[in-house]
Design a protein around this motif. Structure first.
Motif, PDB file in Angstrom:
ATOM      1  N   ARG A 174       0.815  -1.215   0.000  1.00  0.00           N
ATOM      2  CA  ARG A 174       0.000   0.000   0.000  1.00  0.00           C
ATOM      3  C   ARG A 174       0.849   1.266   0.000  1.00  0.00           C
ATOM      4  NH1 ARG A 174      -3.983  -1.230   4.837  1.00  0.00           N
ATOM      5  NH2 ARG A 174      -4.705   0.898   4.383  1.00  0.00           N
ATOM      6  N   ILE A 175       2.132   1.097  -0.220  1.00  0.00           N
ATOM      7  CA  ILE A 175       3.042   2.219  -0.476  1.00  0.00           C
ATOM      8  C   ILE A 175       3.777   1.888  -1.770  1.00  0.00           C
ATOM      9  CG2 ILE A 175       4.967   3.601   0.362  1.00  0.00           C
ATOM     10  CD1 ILE A 175       4.251   2.766   3.194  1.00  0.00           C
ATOM     11  N   THR A 176       3.794   2.810  -2.707  1.00  0.00           N
ATOM     12  CA  THR A 176       4.471   2.588  -3.976  1.00  0.00           C
ATOM     13  C   THR A 176       5.094   3.902  -4.436  1.00  0.00           C
ATOM     14  OG1 THR A 176       4.236   1.640  -6.199  1.00  0.00           O
ATOM     15  CG2 THR A 176       2.417   3.021  -5.414  1.00  0.00           C
ATOM     16  N   ALA A 177       5.665   3.898  -5.620  1.00  0.00           N
ATOM     17  CA  ALA A 177       6.300   5.103  -6.165  1.00  0.00           C
ATOM     18  C   ALA A 177       6.220   5.037  -7.679  1.00  0.00           C
ATOM     19  CB  ALA A 177       7.752   5.206  -5.696  1.00  0.00           C
ATOM     20  N   LEU A 178       6.495   6.183  -8.316  1.00  0.00           N
ATOM     21  CA  LEU A 178       6.447   6.231  -9.772  1.00  0.00           C
ATOM     22  C   LEU A 178       7.438   7.270 -10.301  1.00  0.00           C
ATOM     23  CD1 LEU A 178       4.835   9.073 -10.392  1.00  0.00           C
ATOM     24  CD2 LEU A 178       2.805   7.679 -10.121  1.00  0.00           C
ATOM     25  N   GLY A 179       7.575   7.309 -11.618  1.00  0.00           N
ATOM     26  CA  GLY A 179       8.439   8.300 -12.256  1.00  0.00           C
ATOM     27  C   GLY A 179       9.888   8.155 -11.860  1.00  0.00           C
ATOM     28  N   ASP A 180      10.597   9.287 -11.747  1.00  0.00           N
ATOM     29  CA  ASP A 180      12.026   9.257 -11.432  1.00  0.00           C
ATOM     30  C   ASP A 180      12.319   8.659 -10.068  1.00  0.00           C
ATOM     31  OD1 ASP A 180      13.023  10.201 -13.796  1.00  0.00           O
ATOM     32  OD2 ASP A 180      13.257  12.274 -13.140  1.00  0.00           O
ATOM     33  N   ALA A 181      11.346   8.597  -9.194  1.00  0.00           N
ATOM     34  CA  ALA A 181      11.558   7.935  -7.906  1.00  0.00           C
ATOM     35  C   ALA A 181      11.925   6.471  -8.099  1.00  0.00           C
ATOM     36  CB  ALA A 181      10.301   8.049  -7.045  1.00  0.00           C
ATOM     37  N   VAL A 182      11.440   5.876  -9.185  1.00  0.00           N
ATOM     38  CA  VAL A 182      11.710   4.465  -9.483  1.00  0.00           C
ATOM     39  C   VAL A 182      12.696   4.321 -10.631  1.00  0.00           C
ATOM     40  CG1 VAL A 182      10.685   2.270 -10.220  1.00  0.00           C
ATOM     41  CG2 VAL A 182       9.423   3.797  -8.682  1.00  0.00           C
ATOM     42  N   HIS A 183      12.412   4.983 -11.742  1.00  0.00           N
ATOM     43  CA  HIS A 183      13.244   4.813 -12.942  1.00  0.00           C
ATOM     44  C   HIS A 183      13.864   6.146 -13.345  1.00  0.00           C
ATOM     45  CE1 HIS A 183       9.576   6.233 -15.026  1.00  0.00           C
ATOM     46  NE2 HIS A 183       8.925   5.258 -14.398  1.00  0.00           N
ATOM     47  N   ALA A 184      14.721   6.700 -12.468  1.00  0.00           N
ATOM     48  CA  ALA A 184      15.397   7.968 -12.756  1.00  0.00           C
ATOM     49  C   ALA A 184      16.095   7.866 -14.109  1.00  0.00           C
ATOM     50  CB  ALA A 184      16.409   8.283 -11.661  1.00  0.00           C
ATOM     51  N   THR A 185      15.752   8.792 -15.009  1.00  0.00           N
ATOM     52  CA  THR A 185      16.181   8.690 -16.394  1.00  0.00           C
ATOM     53  C   THR A 185      16.926   9.952 -16.816  1.00  0.00           C
ATOM     54  OG1 THR A 185      14.195   7.383 -16.858  1.00  0.00           O
ATOM     55  CG2 THR A 185      15.379   8.277 -18.757  1.00  0.00           C
ATOM     56  N   PRO A 186      18.151   9.841 -17.337  1.00  0.00           N
ATOM     57  CA  PRO A 186      18.825  11.027 -17.870  1.00  0.00           C
ATOM     58  C   PRO A 186      17.990  11.656 -18.982  1.00  0.00           C
ATOM     59  CG  PRO A 186      20.366   9.189 -17.670  1.00  0.00           C
ATOM     60  CD  PRO A 186      18.993   8.632 -17.437  1.00  0.00           C
ATOM     61  N   GLU A 213       2.932  -1.879 -10.840  1.00  0.00           N
ATOM     62  CA  GLU A 213       4.387  -1.927 -10.778  1.00  0.00           C
ATOM     63  C   GLU A 213       4.979  -2.833 -11.844  1.00  0.00           C
ATOM     64  OE1 GLU A 213       5.076  -0.800  -6.055  1.00  0.00           O
ATOM     65  OE2 GLU A 213       5.240  -2.900  -6.699  1.00  0.00           O
ATOM     66  N   ALA A 214       4.274  -3.883 -12.228  1.00  0.00           N
ATOM     67  CA  ALA A 214       4.760  -4.762 -13.300  1.00  0.00           C
ATOM     68  C   ALA A 214       4.874  -3.991 -14.607  1.00  0.00           C
ATOM     69  CB  ALA A 214       3.824  -5.956 -13.460  1.00  0.00           C
ATOM     70  N   GLY A 215       3.866  -3.181 -14.933  1.00  0.00           N
ATOM     71  CA  GLY A 215       3.924  -2.375 -16.148  1.00  0.00           C
ATOM     72  C   GLY A 215       4.938  -1.256 -16.050  1.00  0.00           C
ATOM     73  N   MET A 216       5.066  -0.650 -14.863  1.00  0.00           N
ATOM     74  CA  MET A 216       6.008   0.443 -14.687  1.00  0.00           C
ATOM     75  C   MET A 216       7.445  -0.017 -14.910  1.00  0.00           C
ATOM     76  SD  MET A 216       6.597   2.945 -11.377  1.00  0.00           S
ATOM     77  CE  MET A 216       6.743   1.558 -10.257  1.00  0.00           C
ATOM     78  N   ARG A 217       7.754  -1.231 -14.480  1.00  0.00           N
ATOM     79  CA  ARG A 217       9.114  -1.739 -14.691  1.00  0.00           C
ATOM     80  C   ARG A 217       9.448  -1.779 -16.178  1.00  0.00           C
ATOM     81  NH1 ARG A 217       7.129  -5.347 -10.513  1.00  0.00           N
ATOM     82  NH2 ARG A 217       8.124  -4.788  -8.525  1.00  0.00           N
ATOM     83  N   LEU A 218       8.515  -2.194 -16.993  1.00  0.00           N
ATOM     84  CA  LEU A 218       8.744  -2.255 -18.439  1.00  0.00           C
ATOM     85  C   LEU A 218       8.864  -0.861 -19.042  1.00  0.00           C
ATOM     86  CD1 LEU A 218       6.266  -5.130 -19.386  1.00  0.00           C
ATOM     87  CD2 LEU A 218       8.743  -5.285 -19.028  1.00  0.00           C
ATOM     88  N   ARG A 219       7.988   0.062 -18.642  1.00  0.00           N
ATOM     89  CA  ARG A 219       8.064   1.436 -19.146  1.00  0.00           C
ATOM     90  C   ARG A 219       9.387   2.079 -18.764  1.00  0.00           C
ATOM     91  NH1 ARG A 219       2.803   1.292 -17.573  1.00  0.00           N
ATOM     92  NH2 ARG A 219       3.297   2.084 -15.493  1.00  0.00           N
ATOM     93  N   GLY A 220       9.763   1.913 -17.511  1.00  0.00           N
ATOM     94  CA  GLY A 220      11.009   2.511 -17.054  1.00  0.00           C
ATOM     95  C   GLY A 220      12.213   1.937 -17.762  1.00  0.00           C
ATOM     96  N   SER A 221      12.220   0.637 -17.978  1.00  0.00           N
ATOM     97  CA  SER A 221      13.337  -0.008 -18.660  1.00  0.00           C
ATOM     98  C   SER A 221      13.479   0.509 -20.086  1.00  0.00           C
ATOM     99  CB  SER A 221      13.132  -1.527 -18.667  1.00  0.00           C
ATOM    100  OG  SER A 221      14.154  -2.172 -19.402  1.00  0.00           O
ATOM    101  N   GLU A 222      12.356   0.694 -20.767  1.00  0.00           N
ATOM    102  CA  GLU A 222      12.402   1.204 -22.142  1.00  0.00           C
ATOM    103  C   GLU A 222      13.030   2.595 -22.184  1.00  0.00           C
ATOM    104  OE1 GLU A 222       9.377   2.564 -25.756  1.00  0.00           O
ATOM    105  OE2 GLU A 222       8.621   2.258 -23.721  1.00  0.00           O
ATOM    106  N   ALA A 223      12.554   3.501 -21.327  1.00  0.00           N
ATOM    107  CA  ALA A 223      13.069   4.867 -21.325  1.00  0.00           C
ATOM    108  C   ALA A 223      14.547   4.895 -20.950  1.00  0.00           C
ATOM    109  CB  ALA A 223      12.261   5.729 -20.354  1.00  0.00           C
ATOM    110  N   LEU A 224      14.926   4.120 -19.951  1.00  0.00           N
ATOM    111  CA  LEU A 224      16.316   4.098 -19.502  1.00  0.00           C
ATOM    112  C   LEU A 224      17.253   3.533 -20.560  1.00  0.00           C
ATOM    113  CD1 LEU A 224      15.628   3.111 -15.839  1.00  0.00           C
ATOM    114  CD2 LEU A 224      17.258   4.896 -16.494  1.00  0.00           C
TER     115      LEU A 224
END
Length: 412
Positions: A313-325, A363-374
């Motif tokens: 019940r605590i999560t995060a999104l955006g640069d908090a998880v997938h900090a991207t240059p 979070e499963a989808g966010m991992r994929l989105r973050g990996s693509e951008a990174l």
């Protein structure tokens, strides 16, 4: 269901706006009192990010955004130059591109209006955890606390929430420092204005020196011709540039400078590395008050290494998880897509699901989105760092004239 969002950047405000529109009880807390006092100058939203934002805000706000944005489809094709200013390649045709560029301040203010009274500015979060009843709690610098059914950390690269979840940092320095600024096209010589054109471009030289120049014109290149809705803080053709150097003692010394002194030092650094004088005018003629330094941070590129905690019940999104240059122009767009996806999955809670189940799917989808951008962003970072060796510098210097000659032949 009460949702507390920690952080009022683009991702946090986008989520707050969407939650409010869908009837959730939401509170967004941000430490800034002045939402216009934000880092960065402009961001790019591709078609996916635009679509996601349309799910979060009202149609009128989307129209105001488009009226205040520069359309990529109206730009010239992007360019790749060498340090002498010779053209060595072009990007894809943009005529059918749905993407837009928008001032970060403009977008943040539009989103803040959508969040309305559910945005609490000037509130610094100092801790997060769970109460005796197992409910998430957020602690503030003034000693107060608030409980929620779900807490979402949208508090950026140095996220307190993500650090709590991961038990440590979720990103590390990428090895590059950036220096950015704004230059009006009207302040350049006609020759430099014509060379840069209505496009964005990138130049990479030996020893890790690189210069990105982005074109922004929300008036002449407006994505929507509706002057009565326009609120962009940029009102004329402007180049938003970013100078990049590998981290080193020499680069660190630049970080202590400000305004005109920093601008002059950047020009001097490029000169020392053999850059042609006319390629540096966009820096030399910049508004000195706009010149600033920032470190590139990056999370791991592998999806499995992002959000390395069990869903709860605590999560995060955006640069908090997938900090991207910023080298792929996808960080803010990925955060907006995160917000839209989390809102979508929280809709299942209304149909009998649990917040933890919704967060797990998100979070499963966010991992994929973050990996693509990174992955895309780190390609450019690695290219720049690869030139910062004797072999890489020699290869860059030797191949540039060949590529420039080939580009000239293609234009004939």
């Amino acid at each position: 269901m009460r949702v507390v969002v920690v952080g009022g950047g683009i991702g946090g405000l986008a989520l707050g706006a969407g939650l409010r529109r869908r009837g959730f009880e939401v509170a967004v807390f941000d430490r800034d009192n002045d939402l216009a006092a934000t880092g960065g100058y402009h961001i790019t939203l591709d078609g996916r990010a635009r679509s996601a934002l349309g799910e979060l805000v009202s149609p009128r706000t989307m129209r105001r955004l488009l009226a205040s944005s520069s359309a990529l489809r109206l730009r010239d094709r992007d360019a790749l130059w060498d340090r002498r200013g010779r053209l060595i390649g072009r990007g894809p045709d943009l005529r059918d591109h749905p993407g837009i560029d928008v001032d970060r301040v403009t977008l943040r203010l539009l989103l803040a209006e959508e969040v309305g009274g559910d945005l609490y500015a000037g509130r610094t979060v100092t801790g997060v955890g769970t109460g005796d009843d197992g409910a998430p709690r957020v602690l503030f610098a003034d000693g107060s606390a608030t409980a929620a059914d779900l807490v979402v950390g949208a508090d950026g690269t140095h996220s307190l929430v993500a650090r709590y979840l991961a038990g440590g940092r979720t990103n590390r320095p990428a090895g590059i420092f950036g220096f950015s600024g704004r230059t009006l096209r009207a302040d350049l010589t006609p020759g430099d204005g014509d060379r840069l054109g209505t496009r964005s471009g990138m130049a990479v030289g030996p020893w890790g020196a690189a210069l990105y120049v982005g074109f922004l014109d929300p008036v002449g290149n407006a994505a929507l011709d509706a002057p009565e809705l326009r609120m962009s803080v940029t009102t004329g053709p402007t180049y938003i540039w970013g100078a990049m150097f590998p981290e080193s003692p020499a680069t660190d010394s630049l970080r202590a400078l400000r305004d005109g002194a920093l601008r002059a030092a950047l020009v001097g650094r490029f000169r020392e590395q053999g850059w042609a004088e006319h390629t540096l005018d966009v820096i030399a003629r910049a508004d000195p008050r706009s010149v600033a330094a920032y470190r590139f941070n990056a999370a791991p590129t592998r999806a499995a290494e992002l959000a390395p905690w069990p869903a709860g019940r605590i999560t995060a999104l955006g640069d908090a998880v997938h900090a991207t240059p910023p080298t792929a122009g996808m960080g803010a767009g990925a955060a907006i897509r995160d917000a839209a996806d989390l809102l979508h999955h929280l809709g299942g809670v209304e149909d009998g699901g649990t917040p933890t189940e919704a967060v797990g799917r998100f979070e499963a989808g966010m991992r994929l989105r973050g990996s693509e951008a990174l992955t895309l962003a780190m390609r450019t970072v690695r290219l720049i760092l690869a030139t910062d060796t004797a072999l890489g510098a020699a290869a860059t210097a030797l191949t540039a004239p060949v590529l420039a000659a080939a580009a000239r032949l293609r234009r004939r």
